[in-house]
Design a protein around this motif. Sequence first.
Motif, PDB file in Angstrom:
ATOM      1  N   UNK A 419      50.536  46.506  42.544  1.00 14.75           N
ATOM      2  CA  UNK A 419      49.185  46.263  42.164  1.00 14.75           C
ATOM      3  C   UNK A 419      48.435  47.304  42.011  1.00 14.75           C
ATOM      4  N   UNK A 420      47.312  47.056  40.734  1.00 16.60           N
ATOM      5  CA  UNK A 420      47.323  48.744  40.940  1.00 16.60           C
ATOM      6  C   UNK A 420      45.783  48.051  40.261  1.00 16.60           C
ATOM      7  N   UNK A 421      44.605  49.126  40.846  1.00 17.39           N
ATOM      8  CA  UNK A 421      43.266  48.738  40.501  1.00 17.39           C
ATOM      9  C   UNK A 421      43.362  49.345  38.838  1.00 17.39           C
ATOM     10  N   UNK A 422      41.475  48.702  38.439  1.00 17.73           N
ATOM     11  CA  UNK A 422      41.113  49.067  37.648  1.00 17.73           C
ATOM     12  C   UNK A 422      39.987  49.531  37.257  1.00 17.73           C
ATOM     13  N   UNK A 423      38.591  51.005  36.033  1.00 10.98           N
ATOM     14  CA  UNK A 423      37.680  51.320  36.071  1.00 10.98           C
ATOM     15  C   UNK A 423      36.698  49.637  36.533  1.00 10.98           C
ATOM     16  N   UNK A 424      35.574  49.753  37.577  1.00 14.26           N
ATOM     17  CA  UNK A 424      34.969  48.167  37.498  1.00 14.26           C
ATOM     18  C   UNK A 424      34.087  47.921  36.318  1.00 14.26           C
ATOM     19  N   UNK A 425      34.137  49.138  35.113  1.00 15.46           N
ATOM     20  CA  UNK A 425      33.553  48.753  34.175  1.00 15.46           C
ATOM     21  C   UNK A 425      34.629  48.114  33.146  1.00 15.46           C
ATOM     22  N   UNK A 426      35.629  48.173  33.608  1.00  7.08           N
ATOM     23  CA  UNK A 426      36.501  46.674  32.318  1.00  7.08           C
ATOM     24  C   UNK A 426      36.923  45.368  33.566  1.00  7.08           C
ATOM     25  N   UNK A 427      37.576  44.417  32.534  1.00  4.95           N
ATOM     26  CA  UNK A 427      37.711  43.308  33.171  1.00  4.95           C
ATOM     27  C   UNK A 427      39.095  43.070  32.671  1.00  4.95           C
ATOM     28  N   UNK A 428      39.470  42.815  34.461  1.00  4.09           N
ATOM     29  CA  UNK A 428      40.760  42.897  33.974  1.00  4.09           C
ATOM     30  C   UNK A 428      41.397  41.521  33.221  1.00  4.09           C
ATOM     31  N   UNK A 429      40.717  40.196  33.274  1.00  2.00           N
ATOM     32  CA  UNK A 429      40.920  39.455  31.896  1.00  2.00           C
ATOM     33  C   UNK A 429      41.185  39.958  30.462  1.00  2.00           C
TER      34      UNK A 429
END
Length: 484
Positions: A419-429
């Motif tokens: 499980x990896x996090x992304x910056x909140x400004x990005x859309x993981x979809x």
Amino acid sequence: MDAKTPLSIGLDRSRGMSLSAQIYGSIRDAIESGQLAAGARLPSWSDLAAQLGVSRGTVRSAYERLTDEQYVRGLGAAGTRVAERPAPTVISRWSPEAPPLPRLFHEFGVAPLAFQMGVPSQDAFPFKLWARIQARSARRAAAAPVGYPDPRGDPDLRREIAAYLGVARGLRCTPSQVFVTAGFSGALNLAIRGLRLEGGRAWMEDPGFPLTRTALELAGLDVMPVPVDAEGLDVGAGIREAGRAGDARQGEAWRAADVAVVTPGQQAPLGMTMSLARRMALLDWARQSNAWIIEDDYLGELQLKGRAAPALASIDQAGRVMHIGSFSKTISPALRLGFLVVPADLAHRFGDVAACLSPAPAASAQHAVTEFMHDGHYLRHLRRMKRLYAARREALVRCLHELDSDAIRVLATAGTAVVASLPESLSDVDIASRAQRLGLCPVPLSPWFMSAPRQQGLLLGVTNLNERTLRADCQRLLDLVRGE
């Protein structure tokens, strides 16, 4: 189109199809594709016959067929014109031709990509052995008596599953409690039908598997998200939320829920194991509320570090737990083979439901899995896969750390995924969709959440990683996240 505009029709006199049928087909295709619009005037019989070098009768026969099938209308002196028709169908995600649940499934029937979840290793499966077993199983199935097989599943396979569960999952059950199903989905459907849950209320882990949530909603259940923490499903939070909802209904008859669907062995997608205290609390809730628990044991004993905790059903004394397992993550999802274990006093009712609505899959697949388990291949294969997946998961975590990026941070290792996090400004979809064009298949985390805020992140499967290309795959994913 008017009579002065030639209609382009190619005729092949060497074909077995008559010239009249070729003319009819060309004009029909032009109408259906929109090339000939409604109201367009076709050439007269004489003009088209002269243009094509055929008799007037040949063209007349084609026009009469087009008229009979309502593609054109004969208007006398106004000529023959294209009839009004519905606009051509545009294939979209909502069309009958579109694949189901595009956000949950990668393209069907293709080899797994790097980071793809939900599929076992493509390169480490004993295909030669499996092919021999399948061939023998197909011959056995072909030679079987011509009659209806047991809708609960092949008795030999049910015995093997019961024995396996006793050894690997601490679950003591008899073959009469085991039902062979069409994968996890078939088992969930059988559980919903057998417990008569349609139209009821369900607790579900938040975050939790989107397919399960969709299945419950399609069955008419009102799905209530219950948060998870380091100990798994927060039973107290579910009870408190249900109490608030009951108060809002001003005394109307209210039940907290009819069923709770949980992944206690390894929570999907975050990976924690439900603590014993939470297990006991959940079982107490089910007993006191006369509710049910559906245990999705999706990874079984594929615990990559340490020993897998026993199944929740193994400590159920009140007969409230339905245990679901499958062979999709261990052998192949193409088998579409799973199983449901029910309390002994419900076996007869579930047998009736299976016979009428959800019988077991084809006998040949069942025979193959039976032999694979009986001869010890299954347990040996699981031991090899646990070592392989653990090494690949460690390699992925190490690679991500070595790249030393704030763009992708490892939050947890969860079964056969990271499980990896992304910056909140990005859309993981959006990131996951764009990654597929690069030959990568991470799964976006946010659709697993029901309640806000929906965390942005990626689930990176480890089963089909290639250690020779791992660093390059991680770098491509990182560049995509950085926008490079």
